[in-house]
Write a protein that holds these residues in place. Sequence first.
Motif, PDB file in Angstrom:
ATOM      1  N   GLN A  10       2.102   1.618  -3.535  1.00 24.07           N
ATOM      2  CA  GLN A  10       1.093   1.931  -4.546  1.00 24.07           C
ATOM      3  C   GLN A  10       0.432   3.283  -4.294  1.00 24.07           C
ATOM      4  O   GLN A  10       0.124   4.001  -5.247  1.00 24.07           O
ATOM      5  N   LEU A  11       0.203   3.627  -3.029  1.00 20.97           N
ATOM      6  CA  LEU A  11      -0.527   4.864  -2.749  1.00 20.97           C
ATOM      7  C   LEU A  11       0.405   6.065  -2.643  1.00 20.97           C
ATOM      8  O   LEU A  11       0.088   7.145  -3.130  1.00 20.97           O
ATOM      9  N   LEU A  14       0.835  -1.209   0.000  1.00 20.72           N
ATOM     10  CA  LEU A  14       0.000   0.000   0.000  1.00 20.72           C
ATOM     11  C   LEU A  14       0.865   1.253   0.000  1.00 20.72           C
ATOM     12  O   LEU A  14       0.585   2.217  -0.724  1.00 20.72           O
TER      13      LEU A  14
END
Lengths: 315, 311
Positions: B296-297, B293
């Motif tokens: 990706q974020l 995460l």
Amino acid sequence: MPETNGNDGKPAPPAAPAAGNGNGAGNGGKVAAVVAGAKAVKTRAVEEMKGAIKAPEKTDLWKSVLRVKHDETPRSRALGVLSNVFLHLHPAKVNRDAVAYNYTWGMGGMTFYVYITLVFTGTLLMFYYHPSKVVAFRDILYLDSDVPFGKLLRNMHRWGAHLMVIMVELHMFRVFLTGSYKKPREFNWVVGVLLLVLTLLLSFTGYLLPDDQLGFWAVTVGTNMARATPLLGHGGPFGPQMGMTPFNDVRFGLLGGSIVDSNALLRAYIWHCVAIPIIASAFMVVHFWRVRKDGGISGPAPVVLESEIKEPRKI
Amino acid sequence: MDLHQLWTIVSTPDNVPIVLLLFVVPFYAWYGLRQAFANDRLIAQLEGNPEMAKTHHRKIQPFKAGWTREVHVWPYLLRIEFLAAIIVTVILMVWSITLNAPLEEPSNPTLTMNPSKAPWYFLGLQEMLVYFDPWIAGVVMPSLIIVGLMVIPYIDANPLGNGYYTYKQRKFSILTFIFGFIVLWVSMIVIGTLIRGPGWMWFWPGTTWDHNRLIFEVNRDLPDLFGIAGRAGKIIFGAVVVGAYFLAAAVLIHKLITKTAFNRKIYARMSVLQYVTMQVFLIIMLSLPVKILARQLFRIKYVWVTPWFNI
């Protein structure tokens, strides 16, 4: 007449040759006696053969091989399993609900069966394969094109290996879902995890053996990880500080060199065909033995309610 | 939509097992959980009716008074084993006759395959390389997975669900295992096999593998985001962040395992060693999705930057 004599199921009357002998006079009598004797022996042999075919289980040969009676009594059924070296891993009786497919999914047993298939096909493949950089790839081409059923053999070995990995993982999944690793089977789960690792290693070492681009780069990628081992790899944390170079680290030990080359091929071959199968077989023996010793298959057991939890024993 | 590309990926001989996995793993998950839910209904029924609990045979399988609880191995089990052996043989034969094992060009160290992939069962680990350095993804994590699997029986203090499918009595352990096995292990294998293309770049199924594609990654290290420049500062900052993650994850996991009254009862049975072992393995397992995460974020490459290792 021998034909009529044969039907009463008794041995041929020994009186016939004796009578012939007594009446004999001269050469013709002797010949007649020998012929009569031969006929009697033949009749007896036919009788004995008929008896053996009709009831083969009564012969000494049969008894010596199978050791126990095989009539339809519970005792014989139990002994048939318990006194057989291949079947004696089984108990005489099992939980009636455990034989249904939905509890075990049959994954453990089928994994073992696929392993046997792999040992069989793998042994046959070994007859046609030289673990040498010069000929390894050509041996595969030879297997695929010239060896009778060579292609089928190699395909079965390849797909059997993939099937075994899938089945091992599903077996573990089932064992987890049914809580079968719980008391008293904790240690057998540990053995099972080791068998999972050995299965993956078996498959991985076999990947290099065709010596094609696929295997070569897969093993290159795989063993490149080893150079990043902390402390023991030349590319890993604190590796250089420990004096690791490409020529003395753990990757060097795996490959027998600093690159994937002929030594790596030979090492993969020996691990794949000799060492890991022996180690895995030993663990399998323990695994199956422990299944029995830990009380056989885990279920389906009667459900236990929350209110029935016993207080843990204090150490 | 490039169906030809899709077909090339799906029909690559060594990818067939993954296509198989896509079907068998959900099937067996459903197959097992269906029995778990059936058992749960029975348990609820028995808990509501103590009289019934005393007399019932306590299984979802049918049972009648006259039936024996055990059957002879010969023939009731051996015939099934024999049948299973035949069926497996037939499947393996048909598979081997219809599909040929892959054989590519002779190995050539000067010609790198792109993408060069590990065997499919290790692709979860290779996929992890996107998020972690090789020493974590290739060495530490696999070792921890093996040891973590081995300690499961010794840290699971829940005595219920031994020898039968159940979900309600073992919610936490079942969900954790499904998360680890299906969400992390199997789905990362599927991603590594079917989605990762040249340069280990992400290609959705149906898009063309473009060997000239370039992605300008703008991943930054977390200390740089906070404007920390010095080496010592980065080391201390990284250690603090990783420590904070461990603390936060531990609190979260503690909340999860003491959420319900039943879970608290199981928690009370655990020894300190069991509890600490479970926490350590769960925190490390959770670090993978957290790092995914974060990447990706927030496009974060490393959290902890030191001269010797990066996390």
